[in-house]
Design an enzyme around this catalytic site. Sequence first.
Site, PDB file in Angstrom:
ATOM      1  N   GLY A  60      26.065  37.137  -9.247  1.00  0.00           N
ATOM      2  CA  GLY A  60      27.242  36.273  -9.304  1.00  0.00           C
ATOM      3  C   GLY A  60      28.496  36.966  -8.807  1.00  0.00           C
ATOM      4  O   GLY A  60      29.309  36.374  -8.082  1.00  0.00           O
ATOM      5  N   CYS A  61      28.655  38.225  -9.174  1.00  0.00           N
ATOM      6  CA  CYS A  61      29.847  38.980  -8.769  1.00  0.00           C
ATOM      7  C   CYS A  61      29.841  39.225  -7.261  1.00  0.00           C
ATOM      8  O   CYS A  61      30.894  39.188  -6.615  1.00  0.00           O
ATOM      9  CB  CYS A  61      29.919  40.297  -9.539  1.00  0.00           C
ATOM     10  SG  CYS A  61      30.090  40.035 -11.328  1.00  0.00           S
ATOM     11  N   THR A  62      28.672  39.452  -6.707  1.00  0.00           N
ATOM     12  CA  THR A  62      28.562  39.645  -5.259  1.00  0.00           C
ATOM     13  C   THR A  62      28.913  38.351  -4.527  1.00  0.00           C
ATOM     14  O   THR A  62      29.696  38.361  -3.571  1.00  0.00           O
ATOM     15  CB  THR A  62      27.140  40.116  -4.884  1.00  0.00           C
ATOM     16  OG1 THR A  62      26.880  41.357  -5.559  1.00  0.00           O
ATOM     17  CG2 THR A  62      27.001  40.308  -3.388  1.00  0.00           C
TER      18      THR A  62
ATOM     19  N   ALA B  54      32.709  37.811  -4.710  1.00  0.00           N
ATOM     20  CA  ALA B  54      33.455  38.726  -3.840  1.00  0.00           C
ATOM     21  C   ALA B  54      33.299  38.340  -2.369  1.00  0.00           C
ATOM     22  O   ALA B  54      34.263  38.403  -1.595  1.00  0.00           O
ATOM     23  CB  ALA B  54      32.986  40.166  -4.065  1.00  0.00           C
TER      24      ALA B  54
END
Length: 153
Positions: A43-45, A48
Amino acid sequence: MIDTGSPAPDFTLPRDGGGEITLSALRPKAVVLYFYPKDDTSGCTKEAIAFTEALPEFEAAGAVVLGVSKDSVQKHEKFRDKHDLGVTLLSDAESDVCERYGVFKEKSMYGKTYMGIERTTVLIDGEGIVRQVWPKVKVPGHAEAVLEAVRGL
């Protein structure tokens, strides 16, 4: 959680690529401050990458995009390089800024509770006032929604 209409707490944090960023020094630009749990998770990738892809549009609208997590500057740099990220990543290793913005919370996974960052985005206008807060962010379509809010400032 920080309130819309209140002054954004100022801070200085180390950034990827070296040096530090002080929030108040970015005025009169608007700031998109997105808090995320951990570098290089799915999710963070995705988040970003979405902010990176929209970065030229954020810049054209007069905004700076800053990602904040507890990961070290070195982890941020590996994450940035691995995914060719263009957003600036800040390290809040002591979680001081996360706590002041109200995003460091008790979370649970697989029946265990722990403290961690709740994915949250804060839009700060050019005068340092919080204009919008997105708590518990769902990544799909989020960068686009934030961009629309920036354009509306």
